[in-house]
Design a protein around this motif. Structure first.
Motif, PDB file in Angstrom:
ATOM      1  N   UNK A  57       0.844  -1.205   0.000  1.00  0.00           N
ATOM      2  CA  UNK A  57       0.000   0.000   0.000  1.00  0.00           C
ATOM      3  C   UNK A  57       0.875   1.250   0.000  1.00  0.00           C
ATOM      4  N   UNK A  58       1.948   1.223   0.799  1.00  0.00           N
ATOM      5  CA  UNK A  58       2.880   2.352   0.845  1.00  0.00           C
ATOM      6  C   UNK A  58       3.473   2.603  -0.546  1.00  0.00           C
ATOM      7  N   UNK A  59       3.905   1.508  -1.201  1.00  0.00           N
ATOM      8  CA  UNK A  59       4.521   1.647  -2.527  1.00  0.00           C
ATOM      9  C   UNK A  59       3.533   2.228  -3.534  1.00  0.00           C
ATOM     10  N   UNK A  60       2.299   1.723  -3.516  1.00  0.00           N
ATOM     11  CA  UNK A  60       1.297   2.220  -4.461  1.00  0.00           C
ATOM     12  C   UNK A  60       0.938   3.680  -4.172  1.00  0.00           C
ATOM     13  N   UNK A  61       0.885   4.020  -2.880  1.00  0.00           N
ATOM     14  CA  UNK A  61       0.506   5.391  -2.510  1.00  0.00           C
ATOM     15  C   UNK A  61       1.560   6.407  -2.927  1.00  0.00           C
ATOM     16  N   UNK A  62       2.835   5.978  -3.004  1.00  0.00           N
ATOM     17  CA  UNK A  62       3.907   6.920  -3.365  1.00  0.00           C
ATOM     18  C   UNK A  62       4.257   6.877  -4.843  1.00  0.00           C
ATOM     19  N   UNK A  63       3.479   6.123  -5.624  1.00  0.00           N
ATOM     20  CA  UNK A  63       3.722   6.108  -7.069  1.00  0.00           C
ATOM     21  C   UNK A  63       3.198   7.364  -7.740  1.00  0.00           C
ATOM     22  N   UNK A  64       2.158   7.989  -7.170  1.00  0.00           N
ATOM     23  CA  UNK A  64       1.556   9.189  -7.764  1.00  0.00           C
ATOM     24  C   UNK A  64       2.537  10.334  -7.785  1.00  0.00           C
ATOM     25  N   UNK A  65       2.319  11.213  -8.691  1.00  0.00           N
ATOM     26  CA  UNK A  65       3.204  12.374  -8.805  1.00  0.00           C
ATOM     27  C   UNK A  65       2.411  13.637  -8.571  1.00  0.00           C
ATOM     28  N   UNK A  66       3.084  14.621  -8.042  1.00  0.00           N
ATOM     29  CA  UNK A  66       2.472  15.933  -7.809  1.00  0.00           C
ATOM     30  C   UNK A  66       2.615  16.768  -9.069  1.00  0.00           C
ATOM     31  N   UNK A  67       1.864  17.840  -9.200  1.00  0.00           N
ATOM     32  CA  UNK A  67       2.023  18.724 -10.361  1.00  0.00           C
ATOM     33  C   UNK A  67       3.448  19.220 -10.486  1.00  0.00           C
ATOM     34  N   UNK A  68       3.891  19.386 -11.709  1.00  0.00           N
ATOM     35  CA  UNK A  68       5.264  19.822 -11.944  1.00  0.00           C
ATOM     36  C   UNK A  68       5.476  21.227 -11.407  1.00  0.00           C
ATOM     37  N   UNK A  69       6.735  21.482 -11.014  1.00  0.00           N
ATOM     38  CA  UNK A  69       7.057  22.806 -10.490  1.00  0.00           C
ATOM     39  C   UNK A  69       6.993  23.843 -11.608  1.00  0.00           C
ATOM     40  N   UNK A  70       6.575  25.029 -11.235  1.00  0.00           N
ATOM     41  CA  UNK A  70       6.482  26.106 -12.218  1.00  0.00           C
ATOM     42  C   UNK A  70       7.867  26.615 -12.574  1.00  0.00           C
ATOM     43  N   UNK A  71       8.094  26.955 -13.835  1.00  0.00           N
ATOM     44  CA  UNK A  71       9.357  27.610 -14.167  1.00  0.00           C
ATOM     45  C   UNK A  71       9.396  29.000 -13.561  1.00  0.00           C
ATOM     46  N   UNK A  72      10.623  29.485 -13.335  1.00  0.00           N
ATOM     47  CA  UNK A  72      10.769  30.782 -12.666  1.00  0.00           C
ATOM     48  C   UNK A  72      10.103  31.905 -13.444  1.00  0.00           C
ATOM     49  N   UNK A  73      10.053  31.798 -14.790  1.00  0.00           N
ATOM     50  CA  UNK A  73       9.472  32.874 -15.597  1.00  0.00           C
ATOM     51  C   UNK A  73       7.985  33.029 -15.357  1.00  0.00           C
ATOM     52  N   UNK A  74       7.327  31.956 -14.917  1.00  0.00           N
ATOM     53  CA  UNK A  74       5.881  32.003 -14.708  1.00  0.00           C
ATOM     54  C   UNK A  74       5.518  32.351 -13.276  1.00  0.00           C
ATOM     55  N   UNK A  75       6.505  32.698 -12.423  1.00  0.00           N
ATOM     56  CA  UNK A  75       6.256  32.948 -11.010  1.00  0.00           C
ATOM     57  C   UNK A  75       6.589  34.394 -10.663  1.00  0.00           C
ATOM     58  N   UNK A  76       5.862  34.919  -9.694  1.00  0.00           N
ATOM     59  CA  UNK A  76       6.154  36.260  -9.193  1.00  0.00           C
ATOM     60  C   UNK A  76       7.385  36.199  -8.295  1.00  0.00           C
ATOM     61  N   UNK A  77       8.033  37.346  -8.034  1.00  0.00           N
ATOM     62  CA  UNK A  77       9.198  37.328  -7.135  1.00  0.00           C
ATOM     63  C   UNK A  77       8.874  36.766  -5.750  1.00  0.00           C
ATOM     64  N   UNK A  78       7.657  37.060  -5.259  1.00  0.00           N
ATOM     65  CA  UNK A  78       7.268  36.533  -3.952  1.00  0.00           C
ATOM     66  C   UNK A  78       7.165  35.011  -3.977  1.00  0.00           C
ATOM     67  N   UNK A  79       6.589  34.474  -5.073  1.00  0.00           N
ATOM     68  CA  UNK A  79       6.468  33.027  -5.185  1.00  0.00           C
ATOM     69  C   UNK A  79       7.837  32.361  -5.302  1.00  0.00           C
ATOM     70  N   UNK A  80       8.757  32.997  -6.034  1.00  0.00           N
ATOM     71  CA  UNK A  80      10.106  32.439  -6.155  1.00  0.00           C
ATOM     72  C   UNK A  80      10.799  32.405  -4.800  1.00  0.00           C
ATOM     73  N   UNK A  81      10.665  33.492  -4.019  1.00  0.00           N
ATOM     74  CA  UNK A  81      11.294  33.548  -2.702  1.00  0.00           C
ATOM     75  C   UNK A  81      10.710  32.490  -1.767  1.00  0.00           C
ATOM     76  N   UNK A  82       9.386  32.332  -1.834  1.00  0.00           N
ATOM     77  CA  UNK A  82       8.740  31.329  -0.977  1.00  0.00           C
ATOM     78  C   UNK A  82       9.175  29.923  -1.378  1.00  0.00           C
ATOM     79  N   UNK A  83       9.278  29.676  -2.707  1.00  0.00           N
ATOM     80  CA  UNK A  83       9.709  28.351  -3.176  1.00  0.00           C
ATOM     81  C   UNK A  83      11.124  28.037  -2.711  1.00  0.00           C
ATOM     82  N   UNK A  84      12.008  29.041  -2.755  1.00  0.00           N
ATOM     83  CA  UNK A  84      13.368  28.831  -2.269  1.00  0.00           C
ATOM     84  C   UNK A  84      13.384  28.544  -0.775  1.00  0.00           C
ATOM     85  N   UNK A  85      12.556  29.275  -0.024  1.00  0.00           N
ATOM     86  CA  UNK A  85      12.485  29.091   1.417  1.00  0.00           C
ATOM     87  C   UNK A  85      12.032  27.680   1.774  1.00  0.00           C
ATOM     88  N   UNK A  86      11.075  27.158   1.009  1.00  0.00           N
ATOM     89  CA  UNK A  86      10.541  25.817   1.258  1.00  0.00           C
ATOM     90  C   UNK A  86      11.372  24.718   0.609  1.00  0.00           C
TER      91      UNK A  86
END
Length: 291
Positions: free
Chosen positions: A23-52
Motif C-alpha cells: 500500500x505504501x509503494x502504491x501510494x507513493x507512485x503518484x506524482x504531484x504537479x510539476x514545479x512552475x518555471x521561474x518565468x511564470x512565477x512572481x518574485x514573492x512566489x520564487x522567494x517562498x519556493x526557495x524558502x521551502x
C-alpha cells in the motif's frame, strides 16, 4: 500445538507487513504537479519556493516527486542511519544511536527512582488497610494528572531540562507500580499468611518469602505498564525541552522538513518500545506460577 500457532501467527504478521508495504509503494507512485518555471512565477512566489526548498526551474513536463517518501528513499535513510548510529557533529547533528541512548538513560533513571519509591510504599499500603484509606485520596487526585502537566513546574523548580525529563518519567512511572504492588500484596491468600504466623515467621522473612513471591506477577504487571507509559512520555517531554534524545530528534527533523528521518525515528521508537515490553513480559512469565 503452540509451535504451530506461533508459526501461523508469524506468517500472518509477514503477510500483513507485505500488504502495508505494498500500500505504501502504491501510494507513493503518484506524482504531484510539476514545479512552475521561474518565468511564470512572481518574485514573492520564487522567494517562498526557495524558502521551502522547492525546485523553481524544473521543466513543465518533468514530474515532481510525491512529498511522502518512497520505500527506496526510506531504505536509503535507514541504511545511512544504521551505518553510523553514534556520530556526533554538534548539538543538532547526532546519530540515532546517541539520541536513543540519551532517552533510554533518562527513562532508566526516572523509572528506577519510581520503583525504589513505589514498590516499598505499595507493600506498606497493601499490608495496612489504615494506611491505604489514608493515602487513597491523594493517589486518586494525583494519578489522573498528565505527566507533561508537571513539566512547567519541574522546569521552574529544577531549572534543568534533563533533570526535568527524569522527574516527569518518575511521576508517570510511579502510579501503576504503586497501585499494582498494593493490589498484589493485599490479594495474597490469607491461608498462606496464617500458616506463616502459625510457624512464627518474622515479618521481614514473611514479606520476602511469602508475600513477595505471591505478589510478584502483579508487581511485574505494574512495572510493565509503567515502562510503556515512561517510554511514551519521554518522547513528548524531549520535544518540549529540546536538547538531546529521540523525541528531540523527531522534532528537529520535522523542523528541517525531513519526513524520511521523522518516519525512521517513529519506527525506532516503536521497535524499542516493543523490545522493552517483551523484556518485561518475559520477566512476568518467569515469576508467574500455576496453581
Amino acid at each position: 500445538m503452540q509451535r504451530s500457532l506461533n508459526f501461523r501467527a508469524g506468517l500472518l504478521s509477514l503477510l500483513l507487513l507485505g500488504c502495508l508495504l505494498g500500500i505504501w509503494h502504491l501510494a507513493t507512485l503518484g506524482t504531484a504537479p510539476a514545479a512552475k518555471p521561474a518565468a511564470a512565477m512572481t518574485p514573492e512566489q520564487i522567494e517562498y519556493a526557495k524558502l521551502m526548498g522547492k525546485p523553481i526551474d524544473a521543466p513543465a513536463a518533468a514530474p515532481a516527486k510525491s512529498g511522502f517518501p518512497t520505500l527506496a528513499q526510506m531504505g536509503t535513510v535507514v541504511g545511512r542511519h544504521l551505518s553510523e548510529p553514534f556520530y556526533d557533529r554538534g548539538p543538532n547533528d547526532k546519530g540515532i544511536g546517541l539520541q536513543l541512548a540519551y532517552s533510554l538513560g533518562r527513562v532508566g533513571l526516572g523509572y528506577l527512582l519510581a520503583a525504589l519509591v513505589a514498590i516499598p510504599l505499595g507493600f506498606v499500603i497493601g499490608m495496612s488497610p489504615l494506611i491505604y484509606k489514608a493515602l487513597d485520596p491523594f493517589i486518586q487526585v494525583l494519578k489522573p494528572i498528565s505527566p507533561l502537566a508537571w513539566m512547567p513546574l519541574a522546569l521552574y523548580t529544577i531549572k534543568d531540562s534533563a533533570a526535568s525529563g527524569i522527574f516527569v518519567i518518575f511521576i508517570c512511572s510511579l502510579w501503576p507500580m504503586l497501585i499494582n504492588t498494593a493490589f498484589g500484596v493485599a490479594g495474597v491468600r490469607r491461608e498462606w499468611l496464617n500458616v506463616a504466623r502459625t510457624l512464627e515467621v518474622s515479618p521481614l522473612r514473611r514479606a520476602f518469602e511469602v508475600i513477595l513471591p505471591a505478589a510478584a506477577p502483579t508487581i511485574l504487571t505494574g512495572m510493565r505498564i509503567s515502562m510503556g507509559i515512561a517510554w511514551l512520555v519521554i518522547v513528548a517531554a524531549e520535544m518540549l525541552v529540546g536538547g538531546t534524545g529521540i523525541g528531540y530528534f523527531v522534532w528537529n527533523e520535522w523542523n528541517n522538513l525531513s519526513l524520511p528521518n521523522v518516519i525512521f525515528a517513529i519506527l525506532v521508537i516503536g521497535l524499542v518500545g516493543m523490545a522493552l515490553d517483551l523484556l518485561f513480559a518475559r520477566a512476568q512469565k518467569a515469576v508467574t506460577y500455576a496453581d
